[in-house]
Design a protein around this motif. Structure first.
Motif, PDB file in Angstrom:
ATOM      1  N   PHE A 251       0.653  -1.206   0.328  1.00 13.76           N
ATOM      2  CA  PHE A 251       0.042   0.233   0.314  1.00 13.76           C
ATOM      3  C   PHE A 251       1.165   0.795  -0.663  1.00 13.76           C
ATOM      4  O   PHE A 251       1.350   1.188   0.480  1.00 13.76           O
ATOM      5  N   THR A 252       0.348   1.993  -1.339  1.00 14.15           N
ATOM      6  CA  THR A 252       1.769   3.697  -0.923  1.00 14.15           C
ATOM      7  C   THR A 252       0.233   5.160  -0.614  1.00 14.15           C
ATOM      8  O   THR A 252      -1.078   4.464  -1.288  1.00 14.15           O
ATOM      9  N   ILE A 253       0.469   5.314   0.302  1.00  6.70           N
ATOM     10  CA  ILE A 253      -0.460   6.538   0.296  1.00  6.70           C
ATOM     11  C   ILE A 253       0.071   7.892  -0.015  1.00  6.70           C
ATOM     12  O   ILE A 253       0.986   8.322  -0.209  1.00  6.70           O
ATOM     13  N   ALA A 254      -0.220   8.295  -1.155  1.00  7.86           N
ATOM     14  CA  ALA A 254       0.139   9.822  -1.457  1.00  7.86           C
ATOM     15  C   ALA A 254      -0.942  11.107  -1.648  1.00  7.86           C
ATOM     16  O   ALA A 254      -2.297  10.922  -1.398  1.00  7.86           O
ATOM     17  N   ASP A 255       0.002  12.212  -2.438  1.00 11.45           N
ATOM     18  CA  ASP A 255      -1.037  13.467  -2.016  1.00 11.45           C
ATOM     19  C   ASP A 255      -1.425  13.575  -3.185  1.00 11.45           C
ATOM     20  O   ASP A 255      -1.035  12.988  -4.072  1.00 11.45           O
ATOM     21  N   HIS A 256      -1.502  15.241  -3.653  1.00  5.43           N
ATOM     22  CA  HIS A 256      -2.288  15.491  -4.925  1.00  5.43           C
ATOM     23  C   HIS A 256      -1.499  15.570  -5.742  1.00  5.43           C
ATOM     24  O   HIS A 256      -1.251  15.773  -6.852  1.00  5.43           O
ATOM     25  N   ASN A 257      -0.098  16.012  -5.036  1.00  4.19           N
ATOM     26  CA  ASN A 257       1.125  15.766  -6.050  1.00  4.19           C
ATOM     27  C   ASN A 257       1.952  15.129  -6.540  1.00  4.19           C
ATOM     28  O   ASN A 257       2.934  15.346  -6.808  1.00  4.19           O
ATOM     29  N   ALA A 258       1.777  13.844  -5.657  1.00  5.06           N
ATOM     30  CA  ALA A 258       1.681  12.511  -5.982  1.00  5.06           C
ATOM     31  C   ALA A 258       2.862  12.649  -5.526  1.00  5.06           C
ATOM     32  O   ALA A 258       4.052  11.863  -5.573  1.00  5.06           O
ATOM     33  N   ILE A 259       3.102  13.160  -4.132  1.00  6.20           N
ATOM     34  CA  ILE A 259       4.366  12.996  -3.277  1.00  6.20           C
ATOM     35  C   ILE A 259       3.523  11.977  -2.831  1.00  6.20           C
ATOM     36  O   ILE A 259       2.502  12.117  -2.134  1.00  6.20           O
ATOM     37  N   VAL A 260       4.543  10.963  -1.938  1.00  2.00           N
ATOM     38  CA  VAL A 260       4.401   9.654  -1.056  1.00  2.00           C
ATOM     39  C   VAL A 260       4.887   9.942   0.063  1.00  2.00           C
ATOM     40  O   VAL A 260       5.450  10.456   0.568  1.00  2.00           O
ATOM     41  N   HIS A 261       3.837   9.692   0.839  1.00  3.10           N
ATOM     42  CA  HIS A 261       3.869  10.252   2.319  1.00  3.10           C
ATOM     43  C   HIS A 261       3.774   8.787   3.394  1.00  3.10           C
ATOM     44  O   HIS A 261       3.821   9.245   4.158  1.00  3.10           O
ATOM     45  N   TYR A 262       3.347   7.582   2.882  1.00  3.06           N
ATOM     46  CA  TYR A 262       3.381   6.058   2.738  1.00  3.06           C
ATOM     47  C   TYR A 262       3.735   5.225   2.129  1.00  3.06           C
ATOM     48  O   TYR A 262       3.011   5.233   0.933  1.00  3.06           O
ATOM     49  N   THR A 263       4.588   4.408   2.602  1.00  2.00           N
ATOM     50  CA  THR A 263       4.557   3.321   1.039  1.00  2.00           C
ATOM     51  C   THR A 263       5.126   1.830   2.185  1.00  2.00           C
ATOM     52  O   THR A 263       5.903   1.822   2.854  1.00  2.00           O
ATOM     53  N   GLU A 264       4.073   1.163   1.823  1.00  2.00           N
ATOM     54  CA  GLU A 264       5.298  -0.741   1.609  1.00  2.00           C
ATOM     55  C   GLU A 264       6.032  -1.048   0.764  1.00  2.00           C
ATOM     56  O   GLU A 264       6.039  -2.536   1.273  1.00  2.00           O
TER      57      GLU A 264
ATOM     58  N   VAL B 293      -7.676   5.973  -6.074  1.00  2.00           N
ATOM     59  CA  VAL B 293      -7.060   5.091  -6.210  1.00  2.00           C
ATOM     60  C   VAL B 293      -7.060   4.242  -7.247  1.00  2.00           C
ATOM     61  O   VAL B 293      -7.700   3.695  -8.542  1.00  2.00           O
ATOM     62  N   LEU B 294      -5.851   3.749  -7.226  1.00  3.81           N
ATOM     63  CA  LEU B 294      -4.431   3.038  -8.129  1.00  3.81           C
ATOM     64  C   LEU B 294      -4.172   1.274  -7.678  1.00  3.81           C
ATOM     65  O   LEU B 294      -4.194   1.408  -6.774  1.00  3.81           O
ATOM     66  N   SER B 295      -4.671   0.060  -8.625  1.00  2.00           N
ATOM     67  CA  SER B 295      -4.645  -0.817  -8.323  1.00  2.00           C
ATOM     68  C   SER B 295      -3.880  -1.609  -9.985  1.00  2.00           C
ATOM     69  O   SER B 295      -5.080  -1.575 -10.441  1.00  2.00           O
ATOM     70  N   ALA B 296      -2.719  -2.068  -9.792  1.00  2.00           N
ATOM     71  CA  ALA B 296      -2.576  -2.629 -10.211  1.00  2.00           C
ATOM     72  C   ALA B 296      -3.231  -4.048 -10.708  1.00  2.00           C
ATOM     73  O   ALA B 296      -3.312  -5.272  -9.722  1.00  2.00           O
ATOM     74  N   LYS B 297      -2.528  -4.805 -12.181  1.00  2.00           N
ATOM     75  CA  LYS B 297      -3.005  -6.203 -12.397  1.00  2.00           C
ATOM     76  C   LYS B 297      -2.581  -6.783 -12.318  1.00  2.00           C
ATOM     77  O   LYS B 297      -1.512  -6.938 -13.127  1.00  2.00           O
ATOM     78  N   GLY B 298      -2.593  -8.149 -12.536  1.00  2.00           N
ATOM     79  CA  GLY B 298      -1.818  -9.229 -12.896  1.00  2.00           C
ATOM     80  C   GLY B 298      -1.441  -9.555 -14.708  1.00  2.00           C
ATOM     81  O   GLY B 298       0.210  -9.777 -14.628  1.00  2.00           O
ATOM     82  N   GLU B 299      -2.332  -8.783 -14.739  1.00  2.00           N
ATOM     83  CA  GLU B 299      -1.891  -8.773 -16.271  1.00  2.00           C
ATOM     84  C   GLU B 299      -1.587  -7.220 -17.255  1.00  2.00           C
ATOM     85  O   GLU B 299      -1.222  -7.093 -18.668  1.00  2.00           O
TER      86      GLU B 299
ATOM     87  N   LYS C 231      -0.911  -0.618  -4.681  1.00  2.00           N
ATOM     88  CA  LYS C 231      -1.980  -0.461  -5.031  1.00  2.00           C
ATOM     89  C   LYS C 231      -1.849   1.626  -4.344  1.00  2.00           C
ATOM     90  O   LYS C 231      -0.707   1.849  -3.288  1.00  2.00           O
ATOM     91  N   VAL C 232      -2.704   2.364  -4.622  1.00  2.65           N
ATOM     92  CA  VAL C 232      -2.207   3.564  -3.981  1.00  2.65           C
ATOM     93  C   VAL C 232      -3.751   4.474  -3.951  1.00  2.65           C
ATOM     94  O   VAL C 232      -4.323   4.182  -4.991  1.00  2.65           O
ATOM     95  N   PHE C 233      -2.768   5.135  -3.074  1.00  2.71           N
ATOM     96  CA  PHE C 233      -4.646   6.172  -2.981  1.00  2.71           C
ATOM     97  C   PHE C 233      -4.415   7.498  -2.532  1.00  2.71           C
ATOM     98  O   PHE C 233      -2.810   7.442  -1.696  1.00  2.71           O
ATOM     99  N   ALA C 234      -3.995   8.022  -3.356  1.00  2.00           N
ATOM    100  CA  ALA C 234      -3.797   9.626  -3.198  1.00  2.00           C
ATOM    101  C   ALA C 234      -5.407  10.329  -3.201  1.00  2.00           C
ATOM    102  O   ALA C 234      -6.343  10.523  -3.488  1.00  2.00           O
ATOM    103  N   LEU C 235      -4.901  11.151  -1.981  1.00  2.00           N
ATOM    104  CA  LEU C 235      -5.896  11.822  -1.522  1.00  2.00           C
ATOM    105  C   LEU C 235      -5.422  13.608  -1.510  1.00  2.00           C
ATOM    106  O   LEU C 235      -4.533  14.165  -0.797  1.00  2.00           O
ATOM    107  N   GLN C 236      -6.930  14.299  -1.418  1.00  2.13           N
ATOM    108  CA  GLN C 236      -6.462  15.829  -1.163  1.00  2.13           C
ATOM    109  C   GLN C 236      -7.737  16.414  -1.049  1.00  2.13           C
ATOM    110  O   GLN C 236      -8.902  16.513  -1.909  1.00  2.13           O
ATOM    111  N   ASN C 237      -8.480  17.103   0.449  1.00  3.15           N
ATOM    112  CA  ASN C 237      -9.668  17.952  -0.030  1.00  3.15           C
ATOM    113  C   ASN C 237     -10.896  17.405  -0.854  1.00  3.15           C
ATOM    114  O   ASN C 237     -10.713  18.115  -1.361  1.00  3.15           O
TER     115      ASN C 237
END
Length: 388
Positions: A80-93, A220-226, A209-215
């Motif tokens: 899991f990755t959490i980013a802001d509206h500028n695609a700056i990562v604030h948390y990632t696994e 949400v982005l989720s990579a798929k195997g294909e 997965k990526v969750f990007a949040l702001q205001n």
């Protein structure tokens, strides 16, 4: 056995309906699944699903399918990755080791929806699924039902189970309790060949997965195997926005123009999701059923999953549907009930009690994810979770 010499019909071939079919066939029941799709590969399947130890995985274990699941789940997709509206990562696994012990009670292994559906279908007896069977109506026939389909075919069943999802056409035969608009609308999409068509965001997602949040908004982005990216934008909109906005969501140019306007306060990094025509998008207003809904149990008709207790999506939908399937199969296979109606009543009471808690929790999560400080809300949620 309550289902001895009975014909069971399951309307809908999603994870809940297919899991139930498998579990009932293990008990020796005669089951047919009626699915609107023309065949197994007719429709693009959605994003990855995280299955939970106490629900989705529990149902697969009981169904004898956990080894098949282990062959098909995607280690690392849970990162899991959490980013802001500028695609700056604030948390990632991203640097953590991929999940390998799926038997741990806190494990949340991910599997693409297509492979999950495929392994469930493969577990069923031949000709269990009747394809190209879009439900039209039910007509009472003695102690059972005649089921009518759009293709003018009919079928008889002693017991009908609605597993036909958020837009269930069977639910109205059980209850008149209606759903409510959550205030949120999702634009769901899929970007194919994402490494080429959305390279920077594909790299950011890193197979997970990526969750990007702001205001008040999030993506949400989720990579798929294909190699594709599932995309979900979530915004507060009027209930009729999809119909009144004038946007043709099959037109990629119009969708891109909408996104650039609605997310104009976000960086250009996110625009690559909507800059390729190698994609599709669909709009989905989000609804929920009241936490205190109640209906009178019928002797030959019930429902499970989103047809029974739809909530805004917070990762529990497929798990609750599969747990419904498990608990319904256990009730119908129990020697403690004298009639099918008694078994259905026990199942429905248990399901409603469980679902009411999910509705409340989903409502709280939805409010937090669409709040002014939604980025901080999700970061605090993960930090608190890790401290448990």
């Amino acid at each position: 056995m309550l289902l001895k010499n009975k014909q069971v019909a399951i309307i809908g071939g999603g994870p809940g309906g297919l899991t139930l079919a498998r579990l009932l066939q293990q008990q020796g029941a005669n089951v047919k699944v009626y699915e609107r799709d023309a065949d197994q590969y007719f429709r693009q399947q959605g994003a990855t699903l995280d299955l939970h130890y106490e629900s989705g995985l529990k149902a697969l274990r009981t169904a004898g399918l956990i080894e098949e699941f282990k062959k098909n789940y995607r280690p690392g997709a849970e990162k899991f990755t959490i980013a802001d509206h500028n695609a700056i990562v604030h948390y990632t696994e991203a640097d953590e080791e991929p999940l390998e012990d799926i038997d741990h009670e806190h494990a949340r292994p991910e599997i693409d929806r297509g492979p999950l559906r495929d392994l469930l279908i493969a577990s069923l007896q031949d000709n269990t699924i009747v394809w190209n069977s879009k439900f039209s109506a039910l007509e009472a026939n003695g102690e059972g039902w005649d089921i009518l389909f759009d293709n003018k075919t009919t079928a008889y069943a002693d017991l009908v189970i609605a597993a036909d999802g958020v837009n269930s056409k069977v639910r109205k035969y059980i209850t008149s309790v209606e759903r409510f608009y959550s205030g949120v609308t999702i634009v769901e999409g899929n970007v194919y060949n994402a490494a080429a068509n959305a390279p920077h965001l594909w790299e950011l997602t890193n197979g997970g997965k990526v969750f990007a949040l702001q205001n008040h908004k999030f993506i949400v982005l989720s990579a798929k195997g294909e190699g594709s990216l599932s995309v979900y934008t979530s915004t507060k909109e009027a209930e009729d926005w999809a119909a009144t906005s004038g946007i043709d969501f099959t037109d990629k140019t119009q969708v891109s123009a909408w996104f650039r306007q609605r997310f104009s306060d976000w960086s250009d990094d996110w625009n690559e999701l909507f800059s390729t025509h190698d994609s599709y998008f669909v709009v989905r207003p989000q609804y929920y059923f009241p936490a205190d809904q109640l209906w009178q149990t019928l002797p030959n008709l019930t429902m499970l999953g989103d047809a029974a207790h739809q909530t805004p999506p917070v990762g529990e939908g497929v798990n609750q549907a599969m747990l419904d399937a498990l608990e319904l199969s256990e009730a119908l296979g129990s020697a403690h009930f004298n009639t099918i109606q008694e078994a259905l009543a026990s199942f429905e009471n248990k399901m409603r009690s469980r679902a009411s808690k999910e509705v409340e929790e989903a409502g709280q999560m939805t409010a937090g994810l669409h709040s002014e400080n939604n980025l901080e809300y999700l970061l605090n949620f993960f930090n608190n979770f890790e401290e448990l």
